[in-house]
Motif scaffolding. Structure first.
Motif, short mmCIF file in Angstrom:
data_model
loop_
_atom_site.label_atom_id
_atom_site.label_comp_id
_atom_site.label_asym_id
_atom_site.label_seq_id
_atom_site.Cartn_x
_atom_site.Cartn_y
_atom_site.Cartn_z
N LEU A 1 0.85 -1.20 0.00
CA LEU A 1 0.00 0.00 0.00
C LEU A 1 0.88 1.24 0.00
N PHE A 2 0.44 2.24 -0.73
CA PHE A 2 1.23 3.47 -0.84
C PHE A 2 0.35 4.67 -0.47
N ALA A 3 0.80 5.42 0.53
CA ALA A 3 0.08 6.63 0.94
C ALA A 3 1.03 7.81 0.79
N PRO A 4 0.60 8.87 0.07
CA PRO A 4 1.50 10.01 -0.14
C PRO A 4 1.96 10.63 1.19
N ILE A 5 3.23 11.01 1.24
CA ILE A 5 3.73 11.76 2.40
C ILE A 5 4.47 13.02 1.92
N LYS A 6 4.48 14.01 2.79
CA LYS A 6 5.17 15.27 2.46
C LYS A 6 6.66 15.11 2.78
N PRO A 7 7.53 15.90 2.11
CA PRO A 7 8.97 15.77 2.34
C PRO A 7 9.35 15.89 3.81
N PRO B 1 9.53 4.71 4.18
CA PRO B 1 9.24 5.98 3.50
C PRO B 1 10.01 6.05 2.18
N GLU B 2 9.27 6.23 1.10
CA GLU B 2 9.92 6.37 -0.21
C GLU B 2 9.87 7.85 -0.62
N GLN B 3 10.26 8.14 -1.86
CA GLN B 3 10.36 9.53 -2.30
C GLN B 3 9.06 10.32 -2.05
N GLU B 4 7.94 9.76 -2.56
CA GLU B 4 6.69 10.52 -2.44
C GLU B 4 5.63 9.82 -1.60
N ASN B 5 5.87 8.55 -1.31
CA ASN B 5 4.87 7.77 -0.59
C ASN B 5 5.48 7.06 0.60
N LEU B 6 4.60 6.78 1.55
CA LEU B 6 4.97 5.80 2.56
C LEU B 6 4.50 4.45 2.01
N LYS B 7 5.44 3.53 1.87
CA LYS B 7 5.07 2.18 1.40
C LYS B 7 4.93 1.31 2.63
N TYR B 8 3.81 0.57 2.74
CA TYR B 8 3.70 -0.35 3.87
C TYR B 8 2.93 -1.59 3.47
N ALA B 9 3.10 -2.64 4.28
CA ALA B 9 2.44 -3.90 3.96
C ALA B 9 2.39 -4.78 5.19
N PHE B 10 1.41 -5.66 5.19
CA PHE B 10 1.40 -6.71 6.21
C PHE B 10 2.36 -7.80 5.77
N ALA C 1 -6.21 -2.47 6.61
CA ALA C 1 -5.03 -1.81 6.04
C ALA C 1 -5.13 -0.29 5.94
N PRO C 2 -6.23 0.29 5.38
CA PRO C 2 -6.27 1.75 5.25
C PRO C 2 -6.24 2.47 6.60
N LYS C 3 -6.82 1.83 7.63
CA LYS C 3 -6.88 2.49 8.95
C LYS C 3 -5.50 2.60 9.60
N ILE C 4 -4.59 1.75 9.15
CA ILE C 4 -3.26 1.70 9.75
C ILE C 4 -2.57 3.06 9.66
N ASN D 1 0.15 8.23 11.86
CA ASN D 1 -0.26 9.60 12.15
C ASN D 1 0.25 10.59 11.09
N ILE D 2 -0.03 10.31 9.83
CA ILE D 2 0.45 11.21 8.77
C ILE D 2 -0.68 11.87 7.97
N GLN D 3 -1.90 11.76 8.42
CA GLN D 3 -3.05 12.38 7.73
C GLN D 3 -2.97 12.17 6.21
N SER D 4 -2.92 10.93 5.85
CA SER D 4 -2.85 10.60 4.41
C SER D 4 -3.75 9.40 4.18
N LYS D 5 -3.95 9.04 2.92
CA LYS D 5 -4.70 7.81 2.70
C LYS D 5 -4.09 7.04 1.52
N VAL D 6 -4.40 5.76 1.50
CA VAL D 6 -3.81 4.89 0.48
C VAL D 6 -4.32 5.30 -0.90
#
Ligand SMILES: Cc1cc2nc3c(=O)[nH]c(=O)nc-3n(C[C@H](O)[C@H](O)[C@H](O)COP(=O)(O)OP(=O)(O)OC[C@H]3O[C@@H](n4cnc5c(N)ncnc54)[C@H](O)[C@@H]3O)c2cc1C
Length: 171
Positions: free
Chosen positions: A25-31, A56-65, A79-82, A88-93
């Motif tokens: 799953l990839f959720a956008p994160i700010k720099p 944390p990748e360039q533009e997204n937080l990548k995560y997985a079970f 998964a999305p609630k994680i 705590n990054i106020q983002s969504k997948v």
């Protein structure tokens, strides 16, 4: 002959190598969030069906079970609630992708020569979610088996011969 074709190894030799699907799953994160975010592994047996890893990748937080064996049904509805509950990054997948782990019934890889083939066929497969980090050592070990070098450590728990009942040439 060294065979390292992951689950395709069982196209040649019948071995209990299984595919376990994984969803990333990839959720956008700010720099500024990315700078503060470590690589995480979360084990929370009371609230999570499987452990989670996050990178944390360039533009997204990548995560997985980290799903071994049967994935529990609640996994992907959770998964999305994680993102809110643990990161705590106020983002969504916004993106998902999938791939497979190759597993064995005892969750240990298959590394070593096959007695039934006069130790002339050597296998390296079934590394689940851990193959990258072990690749240098495993490559070295496979080469040592092929060269019939003396190996000090006992690697018998990874031997293909533990599956000797199942082991034959695939039809
Ligand atoms: C989402 C995900 C995240 C992961 N994260 C990590 C991690 O953070 N750290 C880590 O250590 N591991 C991680 N892994 C696990 C790692 O990717 C695997 O354990 C590792 O790639 C297994 O290596 P392998 O050489 O056995 O198989 P593979 O990398 O699958 O290589 C097998 C090769 O054999 C080739 N092949 C297949 N069939 C044939 C054929 N018939 N003839 C010729 N060639 C063939 C394939 O093309 C492929 O190149 C992750 C896996 C996934 C899915």
């Amino acid at each position: 002959m060294i065979l390292t074709a992951s689950s395709s190894t069982k196209d040649l030799l019948t071995l209990p190598l299984h595919h376990v699907p994984q969803t990333l799953l990839f959720a956008p994160i700010k720099p500024e969030q990315r700078k503060k975010m470590p690589i995480l592994i979360i084990h929370d047996d009371n609230h999570l069906p499987h452990s989670i890893y996050a990178i944390p990748e360039q533009e997204n937080l990548k995560y997985a079970f980290h799903v071994l064996g049967e994935g529990k049904p609640e996994t992907y509805s959770l998964a999305p609630k994680i993102v809110d509950q643990y990161f705590n990054i106020q983002s969504k997948v916004e993106l998902t992708s999938s791939c497979f782990y190759t597993t064995t019934p005892d969750k240990a890889p298959i590394i070593g020569p096959v007695k039934a083939f006069g130790n002339r066929v050597i296998i390296g497969a079934g590394f689940q979610g851990n193959g990258f980090k072990m690749s240098l050592g495993v490559g070295d070990l496979l080469a040592s088996f092929a060269l019939e070098e003396k190996i000090q450590e006992d690697y018998s728990r990874f031997s293909p011969d533990r599956f000797s009942k199942e082991l034959s040439l695939a039809k």
